[in-house]
Write a protein that holds these residues in place. Structure first.
Motif, mmCIF file in Angstrom:
data_model
loop_
_atom_site.group_PDB
_atom_site.id
_atom_site.type_symbol
_atom_site.label_atom_id
_atom_site.label_comp_id
_atom_site.label_asym_id
_atom_site.label_seq_id
_atom_site.Cartn_x
_atom_site.Cartn_y
_atom_site.Cartn_z
ATOM 1 N N PHE A 324 -27.293 23.267 -24.772
ATOM 2 C CA PHE A 324 -27.608 21.858 -24.587
ATOM 3 C C PHE A 324 -28.921 21.529 -25.288
ATOM 4 O O PHE A 324 -29.729 22.398 -25.577
ATOM 5 N N ARG A 325 -29.107 20.253 -25.542
ATOM 6 C CA ARG A 325 -30.408 19.765 -26.036
ATOM 7 C C ARG A 325 -30.826 18.607 -25.132
ATOM 8 O O ARG A 325 -30.010 17.812 -24.693
ATOM 9 N N GLN A 326 -32.093 18.545 -24.878
ATOM 10 C CA GLN A 326 -32.599 17.456 -24.044
ATOM 11 C C GLN A 326 -32.697 16.163 -24.854
ATOM 12 O O GLN A 326 -33.151 16.171 -25.986
ATOM 13 N N ASP A 327 -32.250 15.079 -24.277
ATOM 14 C CA ASP A 327 -32.332 13.764 -24.900
ATOM 15 C C ASP A 327 -33.332 12.929 -24.114
ATOM 16 O O ASP A 327 -33.044 12.474 -23.004
ATOM 17 N N TYR A 328 -34.516 12.751 -24.692
ATOM 18 C CA TYR A 328 -35.558 11.981 -24.021
ATOM 19 C C TYR A 328 -35.734 10.600 -24.647
ATOM 20 O O TYR A 328 -36.800 9.996 -24.549
ATOM 21 N N GLY A 329 -34.676 10.091 -25.264
ATOM 22 C CA GLY A 329 -34.767 8.782 -25.900
ATOM 23 C C GLY A 329 -35.082 7.667 -24.921
ATOM 24 O O GLY A 329 -35.558 6.604 -25.328
ATOM 25 N N PRO A 334 -45.755 7.858 -24.995
ATOM 26 C CA PRO A 334 -46.166 8.799 -26.059
ATOM 27 C C PRO A 334 -46.590 10.147 -25.501
ATOM 28 O O PRO A 334 -47.771 10.450 -25.353
ATOM 29 N N VAL A 335 -45.587 10.989 -25.208
ATOM 30 C CA VAL A 335 -45.878 12.239 -24.522
ATOM 31 C C VAL A 335 -45.204 13.431 -25.203
ATOM 32 O O VAL A 335 -45.087 14.494 -24.621
ATOM 33 N N PHE A 336 -44.813 13.269 -26.471
ATOM 34 C CA PHE A 336 -44.043 14.314 -27.135
ATOM 35 C C PHE A 336 -44.786 14.932 -28.314
ATOM 36 O O PHE A 336 -45.553 14.271 -29.007
ATOM 37 N N ASP A 337 -44.503 16.229 -28.529
ATOM 38 C CA ASP A 337 -45.047 16.942 -29.680
ATOM 39 C C ASP A 337 -44.278 16.538 -30.934
ATOM 40 O O ASP A 337 -43.333 15.745 -30.885
ATOM 41 N N ASP A 338 -44.677 17.119 -32.060
ATOM 42 C CA ASP A 338 -44.003 16.822 -33.319
ATOM 43 C C ASP A 338 -42.536 17.231 -33.304
ATOM 44 O O ASP A 338 -41.718 16.664 -34.018
ATOM 45 N N ASP A 339 -42.190 18.236 -32.491
ATOM 46 C CA ASP A 339 -40.798 18.681 -32.416
ATOM 47 C C ASP A 339 -40.014 17.968 -31.322
ATOM 48 O O ASP A 339 -38.940 18.413 -30.913
ATOM 49 N N SER A 340 -40.574 16.843 -30.829
ATOM 50 C CA SER A 340 -39.923 16.003 -29.804
ATOM 51 C C SER A 340 -39.829 16.672 -28.447
ATOM 52 O O SER A 340 -39.048 16.246 -27.598
ATOM 53 N N SER A 341 -40.614 17.715 -28.235
ATOM 54 C CA SER A 341 -40.672 18.353 -26.923
ATOM 55 C C SER A 341 -41.814 17.746 -26.114
ATOM 56 O O SER A 341 -42.827 17.323 -26.678
ATOM 57 N N PRO A 342 -41.681 17.685 -24.784
ATOM 58 C CA PRO A 342 -42.762 17.135 -23.964
ATOM 59 C C PRO A 342 -44.043 17.951 -24.115
ATOM 60 O O PRO A 342 -44.020 19.179 -24.066
ATOM 61 N N ALA A 343 -45.142 17.262 -24.316
ATOM 62 C CA ALA A 343 -46.446 17.923 -24.376
ATOM 63 C C ALA A 343 -46.975 18.031 -22.952
ATOM 64 O O ALA A 343 -47.232 17.016 -22.288
ATOM 65 N N HIS A 344 -47.100 19.256 -22.458
ATOM 66 C CA HIS A 344 -47.516 19.439 -21.073
ATOM 67 C C HIS A 344 -48.205 20.788 -20.911
ATOM 68 O O HIS A 344 -48.104 21.677 -21.762
ATOM 69 N N GLU A 345 -48.903 20.926 -19.795
ATOM 70 C CA GLU A 345 -49.480 22.204 -19.401
ATOM 71 C C GLU A 345 -48.973 22.513 -18.002
ATOM 72 O O GLU A 345 -49.341 21.838 -17.036
ATOM 73 N N ARG A 346 -48.082 23.456 -17.917
ATOM 74 C CA ARG A 346 -47.409 23.815 -16.674
ATOM 75 C C ARG A 346 -46.802 22.579 -16.002
ATOM 76 O O ARG A 346 -46.898 22.392 -14.800
#
Length: 387
Positions: A324-329, A334-346
């Motif tokens: 599967f791939r996550q669809d965060y559309g 504005p919370v995503f990295d360049d690869d469209s993954s969520p930017a987070h710390e834990r």
């Protein structure tokens, strides 16, 4: 609370041109008057991740709601797994916070039993789950988050995105070029061999789902398993010997392979890119069942799948075990990295008040497991309380 969306829209335009303000006023007047429900926290997703977060939120006495798109709690475990699927961890490691899984500790629950457990868990702790609530948009209005859901509007200081593992089925674009006479489906659509046409079966993806389904369909169909070998766990997880090793493996997955350890940080990108090794099915099992392993599927030729080796597979069925791939559309923040993954710390996102839980290797190798998600949920709720 009526009228607030109108006021926020206009106030937000006060620093703009007069024309912009007039457009905002006209749009707000024409828009339907929507009730806005004010909450402290909104949890999006009512699977094991969302329910775990709900448990800790309720313990702290915080007003919250869990929004789930399914018509029944545990929906993904009921509708997106095959009938014979069993968990890869024994029941002793499958419980959510506050209530162990109600089954013998060394038994391996089915997907349906897991779904029933999640449903009973929500009832046991009286968690405020609202079903059939597909979230259309998540955005911000000032210092609060706005969740739009089927014509309804919710506002909260904090939002936990707990949509978990089951995102959008990932299937290569060339799948549409297959001959329509070939029965093709994603593993999330497969239930049992009765769905298949007479003839050969090609499973694309040699991970756990591909190997498990290959073992099942090989009893009635000639079967090929396509893709690189992901390796395998060296012990039989349902053997008596495994009872000595599994506690050690679970400890390693939960406390050693984490984002805080050098080995965990080294393993994490490989685990996210390649998935886990095969757990239940061994290479010997596949050979004895007559399953032939072949290279990766590279494309389609004359309506038939073609391997990297150039071999054309004249099959009657294709099952895409490609994950599967996550669809965060729907997340307009504005919370995503360049690869469209969520930017987070834990799980704590870069935008204050926004959190993620239930993701693969969010903190540890066990983060996505039913019994491993509780630590991440507890950490996130503690962070919310500290705000």
């Amino acid at each position: 609370m009526r009228g607030q969306p109108f006021l926020r829209t206009v106030v937000g335009k006060l620093n703009s041109t007069g024309e912009d303000v007039m457009e905002a006023v006209e749009a707000a007047i024409e828009a339907p008057d929507v009730d806005v429900e004010q909450l402290d926290t909104i949890v999006i997703g009512g699977g094991q991740a969302g329910l775990s977060a709900g448990y800790y939120l309720k313990r702290r006495g915080r007003p919250f709601v869990i929004l789930d798109a399914n018509e029944r709690i545990g929906g993904s475990w009921r509708t997106r797994t095959w009938d014979s699927l069993r968990l890869f961890t024994p029941a002793r490691y499958d419980g959510l916070p506050g209530w162990p899984f109600p089954a013998p500790g060394w038994s391996y629950p089915t997907a349906r039993e897991t779904a029933d457990y999640l449903e009973a868990y929500a009832a046991r702790f009286n968690l405020p789950v609202r079903l059939g609530m597909t979230v259309d948009r998540l955005t911000r209005a000032g210092d609060r988050y706005v969740v739009e859901c089927r014509g309804r509007r919710f506002e909260a200081d904090s939002v936990i995105v707990a949509t978990g593992y089951y995102g959008v089925p990932s299937v290569p674009e060339f799948a549409s070029e297959l001959d329509p006479r070939i029965a093709q489906m994603h593993s999330s659509e497969y239930r049992d061999p009765s769905q298949l046409r007479a003839g050969e079966v090609l499973l694309v993806g040699a991970g756990n789902s591909g190997a498990d389904i290959a073992m099942e369909v090989s009893s009635t169909h000639r079967t090929w398993l396509s893709g690189p070998d992901k390796g395998q766990v060296p012990v039989r997880i349902e053997s008596r010997l495994a009872r000595f090793f599994l506690p050690v493996l679970w400890f390693v997955a939960s406390h050693v392979l984490t984002v805080r350890t050098p080995i965990g940080r080294k393993v994490r990108p490989h685990a996210l890119a390649n998935g886990a090794p095969r757990i239940r099915v061994k290479s010997d099992d596949l050979r004895k069942a007559g399953v032939e392993t072949v290279p990766r599927v590279a494309g389609v030729e004359d309506g038939l799948p073609v391997l990297e080796s150039g071999r054309v597979m004249n099959v009657a069925n294709v099952i895409w075990c490609t994950g599967f791939r996550q669809d965060y559309g729907w997340i307009d923040v504005p919370v995503f990295d360049d690869d469209s993954s969520p930017a987070h710390e834990r799980g704590v996102a870069s935008e204050p008040g926004l959190y993620f839980v239930g993701l693969d290797f969010l903190y540890s190798f066990a983060s996505e497991n039913v019994g491993g998600v509780y630590r991440d949920a507890k950490h996130i709720v503690k962070h919310i309380a500290s705000r």
